[in-house]
Design a protein around this motif. Structure first.
Motif, short mmCIF file in Angstrom:
data_model
loop_
_atom_site.label_atom_id
_atom_site.label_comp_id
_atom_site.label_asym_id
_atom_site.label_seq_id
_atom_site.Cartn_x
_atom_site.Cartn_y
_atom_site.Cartn_z
N TYR A 36 0.81 -1.21 0.00
CA TYR A 36 0.00 0.00 0.00
C TYR A 36 0.85 1.27 0.00
O TYR A 36 0.34 2.36 0.21
CB TYR A 36 -0.97 -0.02 1.19
CG TYR A 36 -2.19 -0.89 0.91
CD1 TYR A 36 -2.12 -2.28 0.97
CD2 TYR A 36 -3.41 -0.32 0.53
CE1 TYR A 36 -3.21 -3.07 0.68
CE2 TYR A 36 -4.52 -1.11 0.24
CZ TYR A 36 -4.41 -2.48 0.32
OH TYR A 36 -5.50 -3.26 0.02
N GLY A 37 2.16 1.12 -0.19
CA GLY A 37 3.02 2.30 -0.30
C GLY A 37 3.42 2.91 1.03
O GLY A 37 3.87 4.05 1.06
N PHE A 38 3.24 2.17 2.13
CA PHE A 38 3.69 2.68 3.42
C PHE A 38 5.19 2.44 3.56
O PHE A 38 5.72 1.46 3.05
CB PHE A 38 2.93 2.02 4.57
CG PHE A 38 1.54 2.56 4.72
CD1 PHE A 38 1.23 3.42 5.76
CD2 PHE A 38 0.55 2.24 3.81
CE1 PHE A 38 -0.05 3.95 5.88
CE2 PHE A 38 -0.74 2.76 3.92
CZ PHE A 38 -1.04 3.61 4.96
N GLN A 39 5.85 3.35 4.26
CA GLN A 39 7.30 3.28 4.39
C GLN A 39 7.71 3.09 5.85
O GLN A 39 7.08 3.64 6.75
CB GLN A 39 7.92 4.57 3.86
CG GLN A 39 7.60 4.82 2.40
CD GLN A 39 8.33 6.05 1.89
OE1 GLN A 39 8.08 7.16 2.31
NE2 GLN A 39 9.27 5.82 1.00
N PRO A 40 8.80 2.35 6.06
CA PRO A 40 9.19 2.04 7.44
C PRO A 40 9.87 3.20 8.15
O PRO A 40 10.61 3.96 7.54
CB PRO A 40 10.18 0.88 7.26
CG PRO A 40 10.75 1.08 5.89
CD PRO A 40 9.67 1.70 5.06
N THR A 122 7.75 14.21 2.42
CA THR A 122 6.79 14.28 1.34
C THR A 122 5.41 13.96 1.92
O THR A 122 5.19 12.85 2.37
CB THR A 122 7.11 13.21 0.27
OG1 THR A 122 8.50 13.30 -0.04
CG2 THR A 122 6.29 13.42 -0.98
N LEU A 123 4.53 14.94 1.92
CA LEU A 123 3.18 14.69 2.46
C LEU A 123 2.25 14.32 1.33
O LEU A 123 2.39 14.82 0.23
CB LEU A 123 2.67 15.94 3.18
CG LEU A 123 3.42 16.32 4.47
CD1 LEU A 123 2.74 17.52 5.13
CD2 LEU A 123 3.52 15.17 5.44
N PRO A 124 1.25 13.47 1.53
CA PRO A 124 1.03 12.72 2.77
C PRO A 124 2.17 11.73 3.04
O PRO A 124 2.66 11.09 2.12
CB PRO A 124 -0.29 11.99 2.52
CG PRO A 124 -0.48 12.01 1.05
CD PRO A 124 0.22 13.19 0.52
N PHE A 125 2.53 11.63 4.30
CA PHE A 125 3.58 10.71 4.71
C PHE A 125 2.91 9.45 5.24
O PHE A 125 2.19 9.48 6.22
CB PHE A 125 4.46 11.38 5.77
CG PHE A 125 5.61 10.51 6.27
CD1 PHE A 125 6.46 9.86 5.39
CD2 PHE A 125 5.85 10.37 7.63
CE1 PHE A 125 7.51 9.07 5.85
CE2 PHE A 125 6.90 9.59 8.11
CZ PHE A 125 7.74 8.94 7.21
N LYS A 126 3.14 8.34 4.55
CA LYS A 126 2.56 7.06 4.95
C LYS A 126 3.65 6.24 5.60
O LYS A 126 4.53 5.74 4.89
CB LYS A 126 2.01 6.33 3.72
CG LYS A 126 0.91 7.10 2.99
CD LYS A 126 0.68 6.62 1.56
CE LYS A 126 -0.18 5.37 1.52
NZ LYS A 126 -0.61 5.05 0.13
N GLY A 156 -1.02 14.21 7.02
CA GLY A 156 -0.99 15.25 6.01
C GLY A 156 -2.04 15.07 4.93
O GLY A 156 -1.89 15.62 3.83
#
Lengths: 463, 463
Positions: A36-40, A122-126, A156
């Motif tokens: 889903y494009g979330f980052q650690p 970079t917002l939105p920040f996931k 964001g």
């Protein structure tokens, strides 16, 4: 000097099998977050005490583990340290005694990180974050002083797409873990509107605390608690009417709309209808959510949609929850960053999977094959084969020293190794190995050259 | 209320790119540990202070982070707490003030675990452990107060096979990481024999401390230090002779054998020849090790072979080390468990890889494709495709809200997303999407039905 060692109360060692099972859960969740494009993100275990204090309520503050400053006993620090200590005894924190503490949750460190870095982000920040937290709670069954939290948040963005995706993450993860769940959804604005109908926003906390218990204590006791909390009979009967709304999602929202439009006191803010509109929008893209109007979630900072996941086949209670909030970083001087997040209850998920026997059969498998050690020359040949298997990504072992068959079989069995490869002096002569499947005791003899291919073929993919 | 937040000195946040790069290193190491049949262990961050104190020398004890007991200010604790505090000021630990501390390394918690569980463990127990540790060191470049250790140990076996396999693990890991290294090996018994020749075992520490510095300070200064440390000229010249031994592994060990057999003072124990025999045995199975007679390793508990890894293309110094020890758990009342272990210097490995640009190009890639959000109906169609990609294990994103092209391109660029998928109103009509490769700005138009297959095909496998 020699002391019988033990562990601090409320903490645990995780042995090999437990680490592997936990990794199976966490890797599954991590993989879906990444889809889903979330980052650690990882933050340090230690935060400044000033970062944490005052964020978790008075009770929470008491449960924060504080770290003693080093060098207190040094000449020039002693008098300062004594003053600081008296301050701490009086309930005040003093940086001359303790200025650091262990992370109590992942949300405040995340907020601190966003506040410190929002210009570069970079917002939105996931982001997702999977790390341990520490709480000086009284240990009891299922409650630990060190435990993992596992959170995903988008900050964001006010778009409801985020709610839709987070709900879908829940469904995907539990589907992959084979845990049947119900993902419930409600909306803080709906609860706020209910409070308005019942005499004002100041009733919101009382109402949410009481109805949150419906599952556990039943409607009679909820009614009694509401009366205790100062609501009158008319108000309680509105709440009962609210709680009795049932049917499909559409039916529930339709009945709820009538309830709100029939109550003129909701009109000034129109909160209830806004909440209903949000839910309808979310449900359009995700039909498998269950509108659960009794869902309240304890945390006061939620302001929009709220989620809760229950495993339907057990009585474990909630194994995940989350929701939308308005202001993540205001407390750190950066206002106006809204967000929405979800959390996975790793320990409970583990218990559900253990109870329902949902871990894959090979989750605790270490090596695929143990080569027996039957002497110097034999083990030399075996070692070459073991190294070949490893070069082909097949975990394999050579028993460390010559030993009786029994002992070597037992080692394989206790480590969950499914195959034994036996090269004695006669096999060495013919350059073959007996390959024994320890699960069904079948056996075959293979030339050295065919052994790697045999295990490459029989190996199911393991990550 | 609003404070400008910061981090405790010597601690770090790891943002998405850094976490991914660290994970690449740790997953590579973990995978190799597993290939060799090592099993994961995790111990709690907090240990009882009594478990840690006295294990790291006087200096080490001072660097342990101690945790303040909770509830010190409660009525019935105050007087006890005051006494305890005075004890702590006087350098004594008192469980009424602090009874827990943060893990200082992974070895002592491992020893504590083995001592507590040795009846249930299958020996030899091959465990690996990758967790943070905390030290109240003065922070400086490259030295942190919270950092990861990454250890593999075999306990309960004296077989040299373990040394052979651990050395091979080093070679395999650094080969996979594409870091050119030299894995050096020496033996404590060789150093002990050298000390014997120079007047006795009590000289061992002085000699090892001095020759450990040879790389950094050169032979002249080592000689001066040895004299300073009380060795006479004859003894120093023996050490110089020892240090000047060179050539291939075989040549070194042959010269060393002559040195030891020529010195009758080595005869009583024969230590030196034992060490040489061990090295020969290990080298027979692993020809790529480099016998390095100047290698000493600081830690006094090593008793057999010792290892050190250096990255040959940088001046980073040691990026790994380890060795054999005799008695892991004696301090916890369980004597007679020998072991051998290695350790990876994760932070330095990271720096080497960063410097030499060794991380794979896609290591920081989050999603594979960003679908642009160009309105309600368009984004609805895009969302279906995004969900399809995710169901096929392709990480994908839909931009959270309708926005200008620029903004959406910038989001993709900053997150390292290589493809943009654009569905405007005309594309929606023809049920196609423009797929733009953001790395070379090439573009093509694909029907909705072909999009998933396109990305499944172009996706390189990522774990």
């Amino acid at each position: 000097m020699s002391t019988k060692p033990s562990l601090p109360q409320g903490t645990r060692d995780f042995g090999p099998e437990t680490v592997r099972k936990r990794k199976y859960i966490l890797d599954t969740i991590r993989q879906v977050f990444e889809l889903y494009g979330f980052q650690p993100l990882e933050t340090p275990a230690m935060e400044l005490l000033a970062t944490l204090m005052g964020k978790y309520g008075e009770e929470g503050d008491k449960l924060i583990f504080k770290i003693l400053n080093n060098g207190l006993g040094e000449q020039n620090n002693i008098s300062k340290a004594r003053v600081a200590f008296e301050n701490v005894l009086n309930g005040k924190n003093d940086p001359n005694l303790t200025e650091r503490a262990l992370r109590y949750d992942l949300t405040i460190p995340f907020a601190r990180y966003v506040a410190m870095n929002h210009h570069q982000l970079t917002l939105p920040f996931k982001r997702y974050q999977i790390q341990p937290v520490w709480r000086a709670d009284r240990p009891q069954k299922g409650r630990y002083r060190e435990f993992y939290q596992c959170d995903a948040d988008v900050v964001g963005s006010r778009a409801l797409l985020n709610e839709i995706e987070l709900a879908s993450i829940y469904q995907t993860v539990f589907n992959k873990l084979a845990i049947p769940v119900e993902v419930g959804i409600n909306h803080r604005k709906i609860l706020a509107a209910l409070a308005e109908i019942c005499g004002g926003a100041d009733k919101l906390t009382d109402i949410t605390i009481a109805i949150d218990k419906l599952d556990k204590i039943g409607i009679e006791k909820v009614r009694a608690e509401l009366i205790d909390r100062g609501l009158n009979n008319d108000q309680v009967s509105v709440i009962e009417k609210y709680l009795s709304i049932n049917g499909s999602n559409v039916e529930k929202l339709t009945t709820l709309t009538s309830l709100f439009t029939a109550s003129p006191s909701n009109f000034p803010s129109n909160l209830g209808l806004q909440g209903i509109a949000d839910l309808k929008y979310i449900l359009e893209s995700n039909q498998n959510l269950i509108v659960d109007l009794t869902l309240a979630r304890g945390l006061n900072y939620y302001t929009g949609a709220i989620f809760e996941v229950k495993a339907t086949d057990t009585k474990m209670g909630s194994i995940g929850g989350g929701g939308r909030y308005d202001d993540l970083t205001g407390t750190f001087g950066v206002p106006g960053i809204p967000g929405v997040g979800i959390s996975f209850g790793v320990d409970r998920i583990y218990d559900v999977m253990e109870e329902a026997n949902l871990f894959p059969a090979d989750v605790h498998m270490s090596a695929k094959v143990l080569f027996f050690n039957l002497g110097e020359a034999e083990s030399h040949a075996a070692f070459q084969l073991v190294q070949q298997l490893r070069a082909n990504n097949i975990p394999a072992e050579l028993y460390h020293e010559p030993a009786k068959f029994d002992k070597q079989f037992k080692y394989a069995e206790r480590k969950g190794i499914p195959f034994a490869a036996i090269i004695g002096s006669s096999e060495l002569n013919t350059r073959t190995a007996k390959i024994k499947d320890l699960r069904d005791s079948t056996q075959q003899e293979l030339p050295f050259e065919q052994i790697t291919a045999y295990f490459v073929d029989t190996t199911t993919n393991r990550s």
